[in-house]
Scaffold this motif. Structure first.
Motif, PDB file in Angstrom:
ATOM      1  N   ALA A  51       0.855  -1.186   0.000  1.00  0.00           N
ATOM      2  CA  ALA A  51       0.000   0.000   0.000  1.00  0.00           C
ATOM      3  C   ALA A  51       0.889   1.234   0.000  1.00  0.00           C
ATOM      4  O   ALA A  51       2.016   1.203   0.518  1.00  0.00           O
ATOM      5  N   ILE A  52       0.374   2.301  -0.606  1.00  0.00           N
ATOM      6  CA  ILE A  52       1.161   3.532  -0.744  1.00  0.00           C
ATOM      7  C   ILE A  52       0.275   4.720  -0.358  1.00  0.00           C
ATOM      8  O   ILE A  52      -0.788   4.921  -0.955  1.00  0.00           O
ATOM      9  N   ALA A  53       0.714   5.469   0.654  1.00  0.00           N
ATOM     10  CA  ALA A  53       0.000   6.678   1.078  1.00  0.00           C
ATOM     11  C   ALA A  53       0.827   7.876   0.645  1.00  0.00           C
ATOM     12  O   ALA A  53       2.037   7.926   0.896  1.00  0.00           O
ATOM     13  N   ILE A  54       0.176   8.819  -0.032  1.00  0.00           N
ATOM     14  CA  ILE A  54       0.907   9.985  -0.530  1.00  0.00           C
ATOM     15  C   ILE A  54       0.284  11.261   0.005  1.00  0.00           C
ATOM     16  O   ILE A  54      -0.934  11.449  -0.067  1.00  0.00           O
ATOM     17  N   GLY A  55       1.136  12.129   0.547  1.00  0.00           N
ATOM     18  CA  GLY A  55       0.659  13.383   1.101  1.00  0.00           C
ATOM     19  C   GLY A  55       1.383  14.575   0.515  1.00  0.00           C
ATOM     20  O   GLY A  55       2.585  14.496   0.239  1.00  0.00           O
ATOM     21  N   SER A  56       0.634  15.656   0.319  1.00  0.00           N
ATOM     22  CA  SER A  56       1.259  16.913  -0.115  1.00  0.00           C
ATOM     23  C   SER A  56       0.420  18.090   0.339  1.00  0.00           C
ATOM     24  O   SER A  56      -0.810  18.025   0.331  1.00  0.00           O
ATOM     25  N   SER A  57       1.102  19.167   0.701  1.00  0.00           N
ATOM     26  CA  SER A  57       0.401  20.422   0.936  1.00  0.00           C
ATOM     27  C   SER A  57       0.039  21.029  -0.426  1.00  0.00           C
ATOM     28  O   SER A  57       0.548  20.593  -1.460  1.00  0.00           O
ATOM     29  N   THR A  58      -0.851  22.014  -0.366  1.00  0.00           N
ATOM     30  CA  THR A  58      -1.382  22.635  -1.597  1.00  0.00           C
ATOM     31  C   THR A  58      -0.645  23.944  -1.880  1.00  0.00           C
ATOM     32  O   THR A  58      -0.434  24.745  -0.974  1.00  0.00           O
ATOM     33  N   PHE A  59      -0.241  24.128  -3.121  1.00  0.00           N
ATOM     34  CA  PHE A  59       0.362  25.385  -3.560  1.00  0.00           C
ATOM     35  C   PHE A  59      -0.286  25.836  -4.847  1.00  0.00           C
ATOM     36  O   PHE A  59      -0.422  25.032  -5.783  1.00  0.00           O
ATOM     37  N   TYR A  60      -0.696  27.089  -4.869  1.00  0.00           N
ATOM     38  CA  TYR A  60      -1.295  27.670  -6.074  1.00  0.00           C
ATOM     39  C   TYR A  60      -2.440  26.801  -6.586  1.00  0.00           C
ATOM     40  O   TYR A  60      -2.520  26.480  -7.758  1.00  0.00           O
ATOM     41  N   TYR A  61      -3.291  26.370  -5.663  1.00  0.00           N
ATOM     42  CA  TYR A  61      -4.516  25.612  -5.966  1.00  0.00           C
ATOM     43  C   TYR A  61      -4.271  24.235  -6.586  1.00  0.00           C
ATOM     44  O   TYR A  61      -5.149  23.680  -7.242  1.00  0.00           O
ATOM     45  N   THR A  62      -3.085  23.700  -6.373  1.00  0.00           N
ATOM     46  CA  THR A  62      -2.802  22.351  -6.891  1.00  0.00           C
ATOM     47  C   THR A  62      -1.629  21.744  -6.111  1.00  0.00           C
ATOM     48  O   THR A  62      -1.222  22.286  -5.093  1.00  0.00           O
ATOM     49  N   MET A  63      -1.099  20.607  -6.578  1.00  0.00           N
ATOM     50  CA  MET A  63       0.115  20.049  -5.977  1.00  0.00           C
ATOM     51  C   MET A  63       1.306  20.546  -6.792  1.00  0.00           C
ATOM     52  O   MET A  63       1.172  20.837  -7.986  1.00  0.00           O
ATOM     53  N   LEU A  64       2.462  20.621  -6.144  1.00  0.00           N
ATOM     54  CA  LEU A  64       3.652  21.073  -6.862  1.00  0.00           C
ATOM     55  C   LEU A  64       4.073  20.020  -7.892  1.00  0.00           C
ATOM     56  O   LEU A  64       3.844  18.821  -7.717  1.00  0.00           O
ATOM     57  N   GLU A  65       4.689  20.497  -8.969  1.00  0.00           N
ATOM     58  CA  GLU A  65       5.091  19.657 -10.098  1.00  0.00           C
ATOM     59  C   GLU A  65       5.940  18.432  -9.679  1.00  0.00           C
ATOM     60  O   GLU A  65       5.684  17.327 -10.178  1.00  0.00           O
ATOM     61  N   PRO A  66       6.921  18.577  -8.783  1.00  0.00           N
ATOM     62  CA  PRO A  66       7.753  17.406  -8.451  1.00  0.00           C
ATOM     63  C   PRO A  66       6.962  16.232  -7.858  1.00  0.00           C
ATOM     64  O   PRO A  66       7.276  15.078  -8.166  1.00  0.00           O
ATOM     65  N   ILE A  67       5.942  16.520  -7.072  1.00  0.00           N
ATOM     66  CA  ILE A  67       5.173  15.404  -6.491  1.00  0.00           C
ATOM     67  C   ILE A  67       4.217  14.833  -7.557  1.00  0.00           C
ATOM     68  O   ILE A  67       3.991  13.627  -7.605  1.00  0.00           O
ATOM     69  N   ALA A  68       3.729  15.685  -8.455  1.00  0.00           N
ATOM     70  CA  ALA A  68       2.902  15.185  -9.572  1.00  0.00           C
ATOM     71  C   ALA A  68       3.724  14.233 -10.436  1.00  0.00           C
ATOM     72  O   ALA A  68       3.264  13.147 -10.817  1.00  0.00           O
TER      73      ALA A  68
END
Ligand SMILES: Cc1cc2nc3c(=O)[nH]c(=O)nc-3n(C[C@H](O)[C@H](O)[C@H](O)COP(=O)(O)O)c2cc1C
Length: 144
Positions: A51-68
Motif C-alpha cells: 500500500a502507498i499513502a501519498i501526502g502533499s500540501s497545496t500550492f497555487y490551488y494544486t500540488m507542486l510539479e515534483p510530487i505530480a
C-alpha cells in the motif's frame, strides 16, 4: 508483515506531522512502514509496497510539479490493484490531496476514504484522525 510506503511533500513540516501520525497508527496495527520525504524515495521502490499513502500540501490551488511527476513515475512502475491513501495540510483551498487521490485512482489503485485534509498545523485531534487513518489502512491491508 504487509508493507506500507508513506511518501510526503512538506515545506514547513505540517504534512510531515500527518505522515508520521499515519505511520504510527499503521505500526500499532503491525504493518511494516517506511515514511520518507518524496525526494528520498525512488518511485519504483515505492511501487513494490503493498500500500502507498501519498501526502502533499497545496500550492497555487494544486500540488507542486515534483510530487505530480513522482506519482506519474509510480503509476508507470505499476500499482494497479494496490491500496492507496491521500492526505495533506493546506491553507485555504486544499486541492492537492484530492488531486493525488484522482491520480492514484487513474493508476488503478483503490484509494481509501477519507482523503484526509488538515488546515495548517495539525492539532492533537487532527493527529488522532491521522493515526486512525493509519490503523484503517493497516486493517484493510491485512484483509486483502
Ligand atoms: C506560496 C504559497 C502558496 C500557497 N498556496 C495555497 C493554495 O493555493 N491553497 C491552499 O489551500 N493553501 C496554500 N498554501 C498554504 C499551504 O498549503 C499551507 O501552509 C500548508 O499548511 C503547508 O504545509 P506543509 O508544511 O506540509 O508544506 C500556500 C502556501 C504558500 C507559502
Amino acid at each position: 508483515m504487509p508493507k506500507l510506503a508513506i511518501v510526503y511533500l512538506s515545506t514547513q513540516g505540517n504534512t510531515k506531522m500527518m505522515a508520521e501520525a499515519i505511520a504510527e497508527g499503521a505500526t500499532e496495527r503491525h504493518v511494516d512502514v517506511k515514511t520518507e520525504n518524496f525526494y528520498e524515495w525512488d518511485p519504483r521502490d515505492a511501487a513494490q509496497y503493498d500500500a502507498i499513502a501519498i501526502g502533499s500540501s497545496t500550492f497555487y490551488y494544486t500540488m507542486l510539479e515534483p510530487i505530480a511527476k513522482f506519482i506519474d513515475k509510480l503509476v508507470e512502475a505499476g500499482v494497479k490493484g494496490k491500496l492507496g491513501a491521500a492526505f495533506g495540510s493546506y491553507g485555504w483551498s486544499g486541492e492537492a490531496p484530492v488531486k493525488i487521490a484522482e491520480k492514484l485512482r487513474q493508476g488503478g489503485m483503490e484509494v481509501i476514504d477519507p482523503v484526509l485534509r488538515i488546515q495548517h498545523r495539525p492539532t492533537e485531534k487532527d493527529l488522532f484522525e491521522c493515526n486512525r487513518l493509519g490503523k484503517d489502512l493497516a486493517e484493510k491491508m491485512k484483509h486483502r
